[in-house]
Structure formats: structure tokens, C-alpha cells
Write an enzyme that holds these catalytic residues in place. Structure first.
Site, mmCIF file in Angstrom:
data_model
loop_
_atom_site.group_PDB
_atom_site.id
_atom_site.type_symbol
_atom_site.label_atom_id
_atom_site.label_comp_id
_atom_site.label_asym_id
_atom_site.label_seq_id
_atom_site.Cartn_x
_atom_site.Cartn_y
_atom_site.Cartn_z
ATOM 1 N N SER A 233 0.830 -1.205 0.000
ATOM 2 C CA SER A 233 0.000 0.000 0.000
ATOM 3 C C SER A 233 0.862 1.253 0.000
ATOM 4 O O SER A 233 1.990 1.252 0.505
ATOM 5 C CB SER A 233 -0.905 0.011 1.233
ATOM 6 O OG SER A 233 -1.642 -1.180 1.332
HETATM 7 N N1 SAH Z 1 -0.238 -4.734 4.258
HETATM 8 C C1 SAH Z 1 0.377 -5.190 3.044
HETATM 9 C C2 SAH Z 1 -0.498 -4.916 1.830
HETATM 10 C C3 SAH Z 1 -0.677 -6.169 1.063
HETATM 11 S S1 SAH Z 1 -1.882 -6.161 -0.210
HETATM 12 C C4 SAH Z 1 1.781 -4.644 2.889
HETATM 13 O O1 SAH Z 1 2.209 -3.830 3.716
HETATM 14 O O2 SAH Z 1 2.468 -5.052 1.949
HETATM 15 C C5 SAH Z 1 -3.123 -7.187 0.490
HETATM 16 C C6 SAH Z 1 -2.731 -8.585 0.858
HETATM 17 O O3 SAH Z 1 -3.914 -9.225 1.353
HETATM 18 C C7 SAH Z 1 -2.216 -9.453 -0.273
HETATM 19 O O4 SAH Z 1 -0.956 -9.956 0.056
HETATM 20 C C8 SAH Z 1 -3.252 -10.579 -0.367
HETATM 21 O O5 SAH Z 1 -2.701 -11.836 -0.712
HETATM 22 C C9 SAH Z 1 -3.828 -10.588 1.042
HETATM 23 N N2 SAH Z 1 -5.136 -11.211 1.180
HETATM 24 C C10 SAH Z 1 -6.212 -11.115 0.358
HETATM 25 N N3 SAH Z 1 -7.238 -11.847 0.826
HETATM 26 C C11 SAH Z 1 -6.813 -12.417 1.999
HETATM 27 C C12 SAH Z 1 -7.397 -13.303 2.955
HETATM 28 N N4 SAH Z 1 -8.653 -13.754 2.821
HETATM 29 N N5 SAH Z 1 -6.657 -13.674 4.015
HETATM 30 C C13 SAH Z 1 -5.375 -13.238 4.180
HETATM 31 N N6 SAH Z 1 -4.760 -12.412 3.298
HETATM 32 C C14 SAH Z 1 -5.468 -12.005 2.216
#
Ligand code: SAH
Length: 220
Positions: A69
Site C-alpha cells: 500500500s
Molecule cells: N499490508 C500489506 C499490503 C498487502 S496487499 C503490505 O504492507 O504489503 C493485500 C494482501 O492481502 C495481499 O498480500 C493478499 O494476498 C492478502 N489477502 C487477500 N485476501 C486475503 C485473505 N482472505 N486472508 C489473508 N490475506 C489475504
């Protein structure tokens, strides 16, 4: 003295300070959040080829169609989470570890962080990265986080890094009384929401438009 290494250090300090100045311009006021964002080396959470852009206000690819993000939204969500009017927050859950960057920032401002990721290679990389950085108060889980982590509930804070189509009652129930949840909701059009829990129930407020990757079901 190694001039070259020193030079790199100085550049990185200036680049980080520019990010903090920009976050202030964008309205971030929580000094603990700003200090944590200055401390956490964001460039170490993205591919080397993207490291020079790590402190720009953009989201960047972290593979598997996922993104880290943008700094503003990380700061904003954590600021909203912490805005309790002084009630201490101890245990926080993040859903969507991704590269582990936001978890690292959370670890600077909360004593106990749980984070869940459904994509195994991202989970492993994030866990290793946090360990390499000696961040010990984050518990990284390889699991579908859409139903939260009931065995460690209640949480003082829950933060979602992926957008669900609708509010989950199961997740809300894992908030402590006085707890807060910040999450993006919607498909094409998404908004950031705040859920506050008190003795009487839940209060929801819609904050601002956002753009997140979708929350997906199951592990992969
Ligand atoms: N906070 C993260 C942002 C990652 S983007 C950072 O600092 O990099 C969102 C993430 O949510 C992705 O890696 C995706 O795989 C994960 N995600 C999506 N659905 C999910 C679920 N049901 N359970 C766990 N993770 C999930």
C-alpha cells in the site's frame, strides 16, 4: 570512514524525511505513526529494482498480483486505529500481510501484532523479512484471514489490507469493547470504514475513497 556507505545512509535519511514531510502535508498528525514510518526501512520490503521508488507516495507490486500500500494509506489507517482518546491498545490483527511492511509499522506502535496472509510465498517472505529486521512482536500466520483469528480474539484493533464486498459480522465480533476496526469495503468503488465497538454495540463511519486489492477466499 566509508564515504560511499555514509553517502547512501544520508540519502536514505533525506528520502525518508521527505516521505514524512509529505505525510504531514497530507494531514497525518499522529507523531507515533510518523516516527514509526520514518524508522521502518520501506525499501527493504520491495524488490531491489523498485527500491529507489520505495518512499514515493505510490503502491508498488510485490508479485502474485499484490501490492504494498502507498505510505499515505498505511499511515492513515494506523492513525485512525490509534485515535482512541487515550484508551491503551495492546493486541492488533492485520488481515493481508503482503510484504510485511504495514505489519512492521504496526509493530512499532502496538505491543502485540497478529497478521494473516493467504499466499504462501508472500507469507514466508514477510516472516523472514520481519525476523531479519529483528521485529519480534509480530506473529505471522499462513491462513485465510477473512474470518479473523478467533483463537486470539478479542483484539483492540483490526486492520484489513484487502477489500471485502461487505462488512463481516464474524470479524466485528473479534473486537474488544472499546476496540476499533479500519477496513476498505466495496468492489469497483471502495471506501474506507471505521467500526467502533462499545458496550451498546457497533458504530460504523465511512471515511474516504480508497483502492485496495480484493479480499480472496482460501489459501494458495
Ligand atoms: N499490508 C500489506 C499490503 C498487502 S496487499 C503490505 O504492507 O504489503 C493485500 C494482501 O492481502 C495481499 O498480500 C493478499 O494476498 C492478502 N489477502 C487477500 N485476501 C486475503 C485473505 N482472505 N486472508 C489473508 N490475506 C489475504
Amino acid at each position: 570512514m566509508n564515504m560511499r556507505l555514509n553517502g547512501i545512509g544520508m540519502t536514505s535519511q533525506r528520502t525518508r524525511q521527505r516521505m514524512i514531510d509529505r505525510l504531514r502535508d497530507q494531514g497525518i498528525r499522529d507523531e507515533a505513526v510518523l516516527a514509526a514510518m520514518y524508522e521502518v526501512p520501506r525499501h527493504l520490503f520491495v524488490d531491489e529494482a523498485l527500491a529507489s521508488r520505495a518512499y514515493d507516495d505510490v503502491s508498488l507490486p510485490i508479485n502474485y498480483e499484490q501490492t504494498i500500500s502507498q505510505p499515505y494509506i498505511v499511515a492513515r489507517m494506523i492513525e485512525v486505529l490509534r485515535d482512541t482518546g487515550g484508551r491503551p491498545m495492546r493486541r492488533v490483527l492485520e488481515i493481508g500481510t503482503g510484504c510485511g511492511y504495514q505489519a512492521a509499522v504496526l509493530a512499532h506502535v502496538f505491543p502485540e501484532v497478529y497478521t494473516m496472509e493467504r499466499i504462501q510465498p508472500l507469507y514466508e517472505r514477510a516472516r523472514n523479512k520481519l525476523r531479519d529486521l529483528n521485529i519480534r512482536n509480530v506473529n505471522v500466520r499462513y491462513a485465510d484471514g477473512s474470518a479473523g483469528l478467533p483463537e486470539w480474539a478479542p483484539f483492540d484493533g483490526i486492520i484489513m489490507a484487502a477489500a471485502a464486498p461487505a462488512m463481516s459480522a464474524a470479524l466485528r465480533e473479534q473486537l474488544a469493547i472499546g476496540g476499533r476496526m479500519v477496513l476498505p469495503l466495496g468492489r469497483q468503488e471502495q471506501w474506507l470504514y471505521l467500526v467502533e465497538r462499545d458496550e451498546r454495540g457497533f458504530r460504523e463511519s465511512r471515511l474516504e475513497p480508497v483502492k485496495f486489492v480484493p479480499l480472496l477466499m482460501g489459501k494458495t
